[in-house]
Design a protein around this motif. Structure first.
Motif, PDB file in Angstrom:
ATOM      1  N   GLN A 187     -17.655 -37.119  71.451  1.00 58.80           N
ATOM      2  CA  GLN A 187     -16.864 -37.375  70.254  1.00 58.80           C
ATOM      3  C   GLN A 187     -17.186 -36.309  69.217  1.00 58.80           C
ATOM      4  O   GLN A 187     -18.333 -36.222  68.754  1.00 58.80           O
ATOM      5  CB  GLN A 187     -17.132 -38.763  69.688  1.00 58.80           C
ATOM      6  CG  GLN A 187     -16.221 -39.129  68.534  1.00 58.80           C
ATOM      7  CD  GLN A 187     -16.272 -40.599  68.186  1.00 58.80           C
ATOM      8  OE1 GLN A 187     -17.219 -41.312  68.515  1.00 58.80           O
ATOM      9  NE2 GLN A 187     -15.236 -41.082  67.533  1.00 58.80           N
ATOM     10  N   ALA A 188     -16.180 -35.518  68.912  1.00 57.27           N
ATOM     11  CA  ALA A 188     -16.322 -34.483  67.895  1.00 57.27           C
ATOM     12  C   ALA A 188     -16.007 -35.080  66.532  1.00 57.27           C
ATOM     13  O   ALA A 188     -15.312 -36.098  66.438  1.00 57.27           O
ATOM     14  CB  ALA A 188     -15.376 -33.327  68.195  1.00 57.27           C
ATOM     15  N   PRO A 189     -16.478 -34.468  65.467  1.00 56.44           N
ATOM     16  CA  PRO A 189     -16.215 -34.998  64.128  1.00 56.44           C
ATOM     17  C   PRO A 189     -14.723 -35.144  63.866  1.00 56.44           C
ATOM     18  O   PRO A 189     -13.933 -34.224  64.095  1.00 56.44           O
ATOM     19  CB  PRO A 189     -16.827 -33.930  63.216  1.00 56.44           C
ATOM     20  CG  PRO A 189     -17.878 -33.286  64.036  1.00 56.44           C
ATOM     21  CD  PRO A 189     -17.359 -33.287  65.441  1.00 56.44           C
ATOM     22  N   GLY A 190     -14.335 -36.318  63.428  1.00 54.65           N
ATOM     23  CA  GLY A 190     -12.942 -36.564  63.091  1.00 54.65           C
ATOM     24  C   GLY A 190     -12.017 -36.787  64.265  1.00 54.65           C
ATOM     25  O   GLY A 190     -10.802 -36.887  64.090  1.00 54.65           O
ATOM     26  N   LEU A 225     -25.666 -33.217  82.960  1.00 57.86           N
ATOM     27  CA  LEU A 225     -24.468 -32.451  82.639  1.00 57.86           C
ATOM     28  C   LEU A 225     -24.908 -31.038  82.294  1.00 57.86           C
ATOM     29  O   LEU A 225     -25.522 -30.816  81.253  1.00 57.86           O
ATOM     30  CB  LEU A 225     -23.693 -33.065  81.476  1.00 57.86           C
ATOM     31  CG  LEU A 225     -22.356 -32.373  81.172  1.00 57.86           C
ATOM     32  CD1 LEU A 225     -21.377 -32.640  82.319  1.00 57.86           C
ATOM     33  CD2 LEU A 225     -21.768 -32.894  79.866  1.00 57.86           C
ATOM     34  N   GLU A 226     -24.639 -30.115  83.194  1.00 50.21           N
ATOM     35  CA  GLU A 226     -24.945 -28.714  82.976  1.00 50.21           C
ATOM     36  C   GLU A 226     -23.738 -28.088  82.298  1.00 50.21           C
ATOM     37  O   GLU A 226     -22.621 -28.146  82.821  1.00 50.21           O
ATOM     38  CB  GLU A 226     -25.220 -28.030  84.318  1.00 50.21           C
ATOM     39  CG  GLU A 226     -25.684 -26.593  84.205  1.00 50.21           C
ATOM     40  CD  GLU A 226     -27.146 -26.493  83.789  1.00 50.21           C
ATOM     41  OE1 GLU A 226     -27.945 -27.339  84.210  1.00 50.21           O
ATOM     42  OE2 GLU A 226     -27.465 -25.539  83.043  1.00 50.21           O
ATOM     43  N   MET A 227     -23.975 -27.500  81.124  1.00 47.56           N
ATOM     44  CA  MET A 227     -22.873 -26.956  80.334  1.00 47.56           C
ATOM     45  C   MET A 227     -23.079 -25.455  80.152  1.00 47.56           C
ATOM     46  O   MET A 227     -24.125 -25.038  79.665  1.00 47.56           O
ATOM     47  CB  MET A 227     -22.809 -27.658  78.972  1.00 47.56           C
ATOM     48  CG  MET A 227     -22.697 -29.168  79.081  1.00 47.56           C
ATOM     49  SD  MET A 227     -22.473 -29.990  77.477  1.00 47.56           S
ATOM     50  CE  MET A 227     -24.035 -29.627  76.703  1.00 47.56           C
ATOM     51  N   ASN A 228     -22.090 -24.682  80.550  1.00 46.12           N
ATOM     52  CA  ASN A 228     -22.157 -23.221  80.421  1.00 46.12           C
ATOM     53  C   ASN A 228     -20.989 -22.724  79.581  1.00 46.12           C
ATOM     54  O   ASN A 228     -20.006 -23.436  79.374  1.00 46.12           O
ATOM     55  CB  ASN A 228     -22.127 -22.580  81.807  1.00 46.12           C
ATOM     56  CG  ASN A 228     -23.309 -22.971  82.663  1.00 46.12           C
ATOM     57  OD1 ASN A 228     -24.457 -22.895  82.241  1.00 46.12           O
ATOM     58  ND2 ASN A 228     -23.045 -23.423  83.886  1.00 46.12           N
ATOM     59  N   SER A 229     -21.108 -21.480  79.123  1.00 45.20           N
ATOM     60  CA  SER A 229     -20.045 -20.846  78.324  1.00 45.20           C
ATOM     61  C   SER A 229     -19.602 -21.754  77.185  1.00 45.20           C
ATOM     62  O   SER A 229     -18.405 -21.979  76.975  1.00 45.20           O
ATOM     63  CB  SER A 229     -18.844 -20.499  79.218  1.00 45.20           C
ATOM     64  OG  SER A 229     -19.235 -19.624  80.254  1.00 45.20           O
ATOM     65  N   LEU A 230     -20.571 -22.265  76.461  1.00 44.66           N
ATOM     66  CA  LEU A 230     -20.268 -23.216  75.394  1.00 44.66           C
ATOM     67  C   LEU A 230     -19.542 -22.532  74.248  1.00 44.66           C
ATOM     68  O   LEU A 230     -19.826 -21.382  73.895  1.00 44.66           O
ATOM     69  CB  LEU A 230     -21.550 -23.863  74.889  1.00 44.66           C
ATOM     70  CG  LEU A 230     -22.160 -24.899  75.839  1.00 44.66           C
ATOM     71  CD1 LEU A 230     -23.610 -25.185  75.477  1.00 44.66           C
ATOM     72  CD2 LEU A 230     -21.346 -26.180  75.815  1.00 44.66           C
ATOM     73  N   GLY A 231     -18.595 -23.264  73.687  1.00 43.50           N
ATOM     74  CA  GLY A 231     -17.842 -22.801  72.537  1.00 43.50           C
ATOM     75  C   GLY A 231     -17.889 -23.830  71.431  1.00 43.50           C
ATOM     76  O   GLY A 231     -18.356 -24.955  71.628  1.00 43.50           O
ATOM     77  N   SER A 232     -17.391 -23.449  70.270  1.00 44.94           N
ATOM     78  CA  SER A 232     -17.432 -24.363  69.123  1.00 44.94           C
ATOM     79  C   SER A 232     -16.679 -25.655  69.408  1.00 44.94           C
ATOM     80  O   SER A 232     -17.006 -26.703  68.841  1.00 44.94           O
ATOM     81  CB  SER A 232     -16.844 -23.684  67.889  1.00 44.94           C
ATOM     82  OG  SER A 232     -15.527 -23.243  68.145  1.00 44.94           O
ATOM     83  N   GLU A 233     -15.701 -25.598  70.294  1.00 44.51           N
ATOM     84  CA  GLU A 233     -14.919 -26.800  70.633  1.00 44.51           C
ATOM     85  C   GLU A 233     -15.748 -27.813  71.412  1.00 44.51           C
ATOM     86  O   GLU A 233     -15.329 -28.950  71.599  1.00 44.51           O
ATOM     87  CB  GLU A 233     -13.679 -26.419  71.440  1.00 44.51           C
ATOM     88  CG  GLU A 233     -13.951 -25.900  72.840  1.00 44.51           C
ATOM     89  CD  GLU A 233     -14.288 -24.423  72.898  1.00 44.51           C
ATOM     90  OE1 GLU A 233     -14.549 -23.825  71.836  1.00 44.51           O
ATOM     91  OE2 GLU A 233     -14.278 -23.870  74.023  1.00 44.51           O
ATOM     92  N   ASP A 234     -16.899 -27.411  71.864  1.00 38.86           N
ATOM     93  CA  ASP A 234     -17.782 -28.319  72.599  1.00 38.86           C
ATOM     94  C   ASP A 234     -18.759 -29.052  71.676  1.00 38.86           C
ATOM     95  O   ASP A 234     -19.511 -29.914  72.136  1.00 38.86           O
ATOM     96  CB  ASP A 234     -18.576 -27.560  73.658  1.00 38.86           C
ATOM     97  CG  ASP A 234     -17.682 -26.907  74.705  1.00 38.86           C
ATOM     98  OD1 ASP A 234     -17.879 -25.719  74.993  1.00 38.86           O
ATOM     99  OD2 ASP A 234     -16.780 -27.604  75.196  1.00 38.86           O
TER     100      ASP A 234
END
Length: 121
Positions: free
Chosen positions: A39-42, A81-90
């Motif tokens: 859940q991202a803000p808003g 949960l392995e997370m790669n190439s993270l961006g601000s949308e994550d």
């Protein structure tokens, strides 16, 4: 009831990687699958990935396919949960929960504290 405790969230730079963990305890024999939601803000909480406990079939949201990998360790009752190439949308609070329904996109009724992932650009 199953107790789920998430960990591993932190501040990471864009393009970086992170691994989240979710330790299950209690009535662990009662669920067929576990999943990650965020859940991202808003925004509303959304499905990220899920895995069937028996067989290990995995499911992913289109937005993370190819970047995130869900896995489980049956002996440890833990899902990762392995997370790669993270961006601000994550950037979001990430929750672990039982998963059900078509594509295992529906979480269980009880939600834990989650773990905060913040991606800085």
């Amino acid at each position: 009831q199953v107790q789920l405790v998430e960990s591993g969230g932190e501040l990471v730079q864009a393009g970086g990687s992170l691994r989240l963990s979710c330790a299950a305890s209690g009535r662990t024999f009662t669920y067929d699958a576990l999943g990650w939601f965020r859940q991202a803000p808003g925004k509303d909480r959304e499905f990220v990935a899920a895995i069937r406990w028996r067989g290990g079939t995995t499911y992913y949201a289109d937005s993370v396919k190819g970047r995130f990998t869900i896995s489980r360790d049956i002996a440890k009752n833990t899902v990762y949960l392995e997370m790669n190439s993270l961006g601000s949308e994550d950037t979001a609070v990430y929750y672990c929960n039982t998963a059900r329904g078509p594509g295992l996109r529906v979480g269980g009724n009880y939600w834990g504290q989650g773990t905060q992932v913040t991606v800085s650009s």
